[in-house]
Scaffold this motif. Structure first.
Motif, PDB file in Angstrom:
ATOM      1  N   LEU A   1      -3.294  40.261   4.566  1.00 45.13           N
ATOM      2  CA  LEU A   1      -4.356  39.227   4.114  1.00 45.13           C
ATOM      3  C   LEU A   1      -5.754  39.991   3.845  1.00 45.13           C
ATOM      4  N   TYR A   2      -6.278  40.786   4.727  1.00 43.56           N
ATOM      5  CA  TYR A   2      -7.410  41.363   4.431  1.00 43.56           C
ATOM      6  C   TYR A   2      -7.550  42.407   3.651  1.00 43.56           C
ATOM      7  N   LEU A   3      -6.499  43.045   3.295  1.00 41.58           N
ATOM      8  CA  LEU A   3      -6.571  44.065   2.234  1.00 41.58           C
ATOM      9  C   LEU A   3      -7.038  43.442   0.992  1.00 41.58           C
TER      10      LEU A   3
ATOM     11  N   TYR B   1     -22.385  37.440  16.484  1.00 42.70           N
ATOM     12  CA  TYR B   1     -21.496  38.495  16.373  1.00 42.70           C
ATOM     13  C   TYR B   1     -21.215  38.704  14.893  1.00 42.70           C
ATOM     14  N   GLY B   2     -22.076  38.194  13.869  1.00 41.29           N
ATOM     15  CA  GLY B   2     -21.661  38.090  12.276  1.00 41.29           C
ATOM     16  C   GLY B   2     -20.747  37.624  11.741  1.00 41.29           C
ATOM     17  N   GLN B   3     -20.017  36.574  12.706  1.00 43.96           N
ATOM     18  CA  GLN B   3     -18.918  35.941  12.134  1.00 43.96           C
ATOM     19  C   GLN B   3     -19.066  34.311  12.160  1.00 43.96           C
ATOM     20  N   LEU B   4     -18.136  33.439  11.519  1.00 41.00           N
ATOM     21  CA  LEU B   4     -17.965  32.252  11.794  1.00 41.00           C
ATOM     22  C   LEU B   4     -16.399  32.076  12.065  1.00 41.00           C
ATOM     23  N   PRO B   5     -16.245  31.014  12.866  1.00 43.30           N
ATOM     24  CA  PRO B   5     -17.196  29.702  13.072  1.00 43.30           C
ATOM     25  C   PRO B   5     -17.913  29.793  14.210  1.00 43.30           C
ATOM     26  N   LEU B   6     -18.958  28.883  14.347  1.00 47.86           N
ATOM     27  CA  LEU B   6     -20.002  28.687  15.220  1.00 47.86           C
ATOM     28  C   LEU B   6     -19.941  27.259  15.692  1.00 47.86           C
TER      29      LEU B   6
ATOM     30  N   ALA C   1     -19.495  31.128  19.651  1.00 52.11           N
ATOM     31  CA  ALA C   1     -18.634  31.805  18.822  1.00 52.11           C
ATOM     32  C   ALA C   1     -17.160  31.921  19.359  1.00 52.11           C
ATOM     33  N   GLN C   2     -16.392  32.370  18.750  1.00 56.45           N
ATOM     34  CA  GLN C   2     -14.711  32.487  19.243  1.00 56.45           C
ATOM     35  C   GLN C   2     -13.973  31.283  19.077  1.00 56.45           C
ATOM     36  N   SER C   3     -13.236  31.006  18.022  1.00 56.70           N
ATOM     37  CA  SER C   3     -12.656  29.806  17.882  1.00 56.70           C
ATOM     38  C   SER C   3     -11.637  29.394  18.803  1.00 56.70           C
ATOM     39  N   VAL C   4     -10.881  30.233  19.402  1.00 54.29           N
ATOM     40  CA  VAL C   4      -9.815  30.021  20.510  1.00 54.29           C
ATOM     41  C   VAL C   4     -10.430  29.433  21.814  1.00 54.29           C
TER      42      VAL C   4
ATOM     43  N   ALA D   1      -8.279  28.312   7.653  1.00 50.16           N
ATOM     44  CA  ALA D   1      -8.335  29.408   8.577  1.00 50.16           C
ATOM     45  C   ALA D   1      -8.647  29.536   9.951  1.00 50.16           C
ATOM     46  N   ALA D   2      -9.844  30.189  10.350  1.00 46.91           N
ATOM     47  CA  ALA D   2      -9.923  30.371  11.958  1.00 46.91           C
ATOM     48  C   ALA D   2     -10.513  28.867  12.617  1.00 46.91           C
ATOM     49  N   ALA D   3     -11.220  28.218  11.883  1.00 41.75           N
ATOM     50  CA  ALA D   3     -11.658  26.936  12.445  1.00 41.75           C
ATOM     51  C   ALA D   3     -11.014  25.880  12.472  1.00 41.75           C
TER      52      ALA D   3
ATOM     53  N   MET E   1     -14.455  40.848  -0.832  1.00 39.59           N
ATOM     54  CA  MET E   1     -14.990  39.702  -1.144  1.00 39.59           C
ATOM     55  C   MET E   1     -15.753  39.177   0.147  1.00 39.59           C
ATOM     56  N   ILE E   2     -15.116  39.199   1.322  1.00 41.84           N
ATOM     57  CA  ILE E   2     -15.771  38.904   2.583  1.00 41.84           C
ATOM     58  C   ILE E   2     -16.917  40.174   3.008  1.00 41.84           C
ATOM     59  N   TYR E   3     -16.502  41.219   2.976  1.00 36.85           N
ATOM     60  CA  TYR E   3     -17.398  42.141   3.291  1.00 36.85           C
ATOM     61  C   TYR E   3     -18.145  43.081   2.095  1.00 36.85           C
ATOM     62  N   GLY E   4     -17.885  42.625   0.996  1.00 34.77           N
ATOM     63  CA  GLY E   4     -18.590  43.294  -0.121  1.00 34.77           C
ATOM     64  C   GLY E   4     -18.060  44.774  -0.119  1.00 34.77           C
TER      65      GLY E   4
ATOM     66  N   THR F   1     -19.691  25.074  12.413  1.00 29.88           N
ATOM     67  CA  THR F   1     -20.187  25.544  11.053  1.00 29.88           C
ATOM     68  C   THR F   1     -18.954  26.756  10.732  1.00 29.88           C
ATOM     69  N   TYR F   2     -18.520  26.442   9.481  1.00 31.82           N
ATOM     70  CA  TYR F   2     -17.573  27.463   8.970  1.00 31.82           C
ATOM     71  C   TYR F   2     -17.347  27.424   7.378  1.00 31.82           C
ATOM     72  N   PHE F   3     -16.751  28.239   6.709  1.00 33.95           N
ATOM     73  CA  PHE F   3     -16.509  28.173   5.423  1.00 33.95           C
ATOM     74  C   PHE F   3     -15.624  27.018   5.022  1.00 33.95           C
ATOM     75  N   ASN F   4     -15.681  26.708   3.561  1.00 29.55           N
ATOM     76  CA  ASN F   4     -14.903  25.366   2.988  1.00 29.55           C
ATOM     77  C   ASN F   4     -13.471  25.900   2.969  1.00 29.55           C
TER      78      ASN F   4
ATOM     79  N   GLU G   1     -24.539  31.352   0.994  1.00 33.62           N
ATOM     80  CA  GLU G   1     -25.393  30.856   2.181  1.00 33.62           C
ATOM     81  C   GLU G   1     -24.871  31.995   3.354  1.00 33.62           C
ATOM     82  N   TRP G   2     -23.687  32.153   3.594  1.00 33.66           N
ATOM     83  CA  TRP G   2     -23.356  33.059   4.570  1.00 33.66           C
ATOM     84  C   TRP G   2     -24.265  34.357   4.367  1.00 33.66           C
ATOM     85  N   GLY G   3     -24.206  34.998   3.535  1.00 37.04           N
ATOM     86  CA  GLY G   3     -25.077  36.183   3.321  1.00 37.04           C
ATOM     87  C   GLY G   3     -26.354  36.475   4.159  1.00 37.04           C
TER      88      GLY G   3
ATOM     89  N   MET H   1     -27.338  34.121   6.332  1.00 35.84           N
ATOM     90  CA  MET H   1     -26.779  33.605   7.509  1.00 35.84           C
ATOM     91  C   MET H   1     -26.252  34.599   8.554  1.00 35.84           C
ATOM     92  N   LYS H   2     -25.423  35.331   8.064  1.00 35.45           N
ATOM     93  CA  LYS H   2     -24.680  36.421   8.847  1.00 35.45           C
ATOM     94  C   LYS H   2     -25.680  37.170  10.043  1.00 35.45           C
ATOM     95  N   PRO H   3     -26.659  37.801   9.451  1.00 32.12           N
ATOM     96  CA  PRO H   3     -27.516  38.256  10.482  1.00 32.12           C
ATOM     97  C   PRO H   3     -28.214  37.652  11.621  1.00 32.12           C
TER      98      PRO H   3
HETATM   99  N1  LIG Z   1     -12.210  36.250  16.905  1.00 31.24           N
HETATM  100  C1  LIG Z   1     -13.122  35.302  15.890  1.00 31.24           C
HETATM  101  C2  LIG Z   1     -12.890  35.873  14.580  1.00 31.24           C
HETATM  102  C3  LIG Z   1     -13.720  35.210  13.476  1.00 31.24           C
HETATM  103  C4  LIG Z   1     -13.686  35.594  11.907  1.00 31.24           C
HETATM  104  O1  LIG Z   1     -12.778  36.846  11.767  1.00 31.24           O
HETATM  105  N2  LIG Z   1     -14.458  35.186  10.981  1.00 31.24           N
HETATM  106  C5  LIG Z   1     -14.549  35.606   9.874  1.00 31.24           C
HETATM  107  C6  LIG Z   1     -13.680  34.545   8.825  1.00 31.24           C
HETATM  108  S1  LIG Z   1     -12.114  34.330   9.386  1.00 31.24           S
HETATM  109  C7  LIG Z   1     -15.723  35.866   9.575  1.00 31.24           C
HETATM  110  O2  LIG Z   1     -16.597  35.269   9.634  1.00 31.24           O
HETATM  111  N3  LIG Z   1     -15.941  36.610   8.285  1.00 31.24           N
HETATM  112  C8  LIG Z   1     -17.204  37.030   7.524  1.00 31.24           C
HETATM  113  C9  LIG Z   1     -17.814  38.158   8.055  1.00 31.24           C
HETATM  114  O3  LIG Z   1     -17.303  38.808   8.806  1.00 31.24           O
HETATM  115  O4  LIG Z   1     -18.815  38.509   7.289  1.00 31.24           O
HETATM  116  C10 LIG Z   1     -12.861  33.722  15.914  1.00 31.24           C
HETATM  117  O5  LIG Z   1     -11.747  33.372  16.294  1.00 31.24           O
HETATM  118  O6  LIG Z   1     -13.718  32.958  15.844  1.00 31.24           O
END
Ligand SMILES: N[C@@H](CCC(=O)N[C@@H](CS)C(=O)NCC(=O)O)C(=O)O
Length: 227
Positions: free
Chosen positions: A118-120, A51-56, A70-73, A16-18, A125-128, A10-13, A41-43, A45-47
């Motif tokens: 990138l994140y700045l 770890y509050g992150q994707l991918p899963l 979790a953890q893509s690597v 990136a990380a997935a 968008m991502i963290y509101g 599961t990830y965004f469309n 949908e992520w809003g 699902m996140k809780p």
């Molecule tokens: N170390 C994690 C990082 C995952 C990560 O940074 N996910 C971001 C997207 S690339 C995410 O879920 N962002 C949404 C959020 O934090 O609400 C991995 O490699 O899986």
């Protein structure tokens, strides 16, 4: 005969990380559910995520047991170790592993250099974050341009040296997970995907772009991107 577990990612469309995990699944001819969700949908699902992150990645074993990771690597390494019948994507041999891990570390260093810029530009968008401060757009532009001018040439120089030494892939004559991770990482810089990052950002690095062409010509990867 041991049956392959069922895998759902599961990830965004986006890639990136997935994407490196998808590429490892594709390269090992492992069937998987490629589940892509939108930010709404992520809003919700996140809780519910560890770890509050994707991918899963959810793995359902033949005995019916189900686990989510979790953890893509970690996912990419696991897929390559578990499903690669050629044992060349991520061999267990310690010396080969060290070579692969060195390149993965270099790729992580490039990610660390790129991510602030990138994140700045994206975190509202991502963290509101309530993000409108004067000079924000100009700061994003300055940071991204600085990355392209200073950090990118440095990393492309390192990648070029590695590829010139083998004449083929990052760690020898066969692709490994280091190639998968870097391909996923560099495709971003060829698509005009981010503001202030032109689609021809990698054109000055022909050894790297020739390697990308080699990667894109691998039948599974070619089919994955419908090239
Ligand atoms: N170390 C994690 C990082 C995952 C990560 O940074 N996910 C971001 C997207 S690339 C995410 O879920 N962002 C949404 C959020 O934090 O609400 C991995 O490699 O899986």
């Amino acid at each position: 005969m041991s049956l392959k577990p069922k895998i759902s990612l599961t990830y965004f469309n986006i890639e990136a990380a997935a994407e490196k995990v998808r590429l490892a699944l594709v390269m090992t001819n492992t069937e998987f559910e490629d589940k892509r969700i939108n930010f709404e949908e992520w809003g919700a699902m996140k809780p519910t995520t560890p770890y509050g992150q994707l991918p899963l990645m959810t793995v359902t074993n033949a005995d019916g047991s189900v686990k989510t990771f979790a953890q893509s690597v970690a996912m990419m390494r696991w897929v390559a170790r578990k499903f690669d019948s050629t044992n060349s994507l991520y061999p267990a041999d310690a010396d080969t592993m060290l070579e692969i891990e060195e390149v993965l570390g270099l790729s992580d260093d490039m990610t660390k250099a790129w991510q602030p810029a990138l994140y700045l530009g994206m975190r509202h968008m991502i963290y509101g974050y309530p993000e409108e401060w004067p000079e924000k757009e100009a700061t994003v532009k300055r940071m991204r341009e600085a990355f392209l001018k200073e950090a990118l040439p440095k990393f492309m120089g390192f990648f070029t040296q590695k590829l010139e030494a083998t004449g083929a892939f990052f760690c020898g004559d066969k692709p490994t997970i280091a190639d998968l991770q870097i391909l996923a990482q560099l495709r971003y810089f060829t698509k005009g995907a981010a503001d202030h990052v032109p689609a021809d950002s990698l054109t000055p690095y022909p050894v790297v772009t020739a390697w990308m062409d080699r990667m894109h010509a691998i039948p599974q990867i070619k089919a994955w991107y419908k090239l």
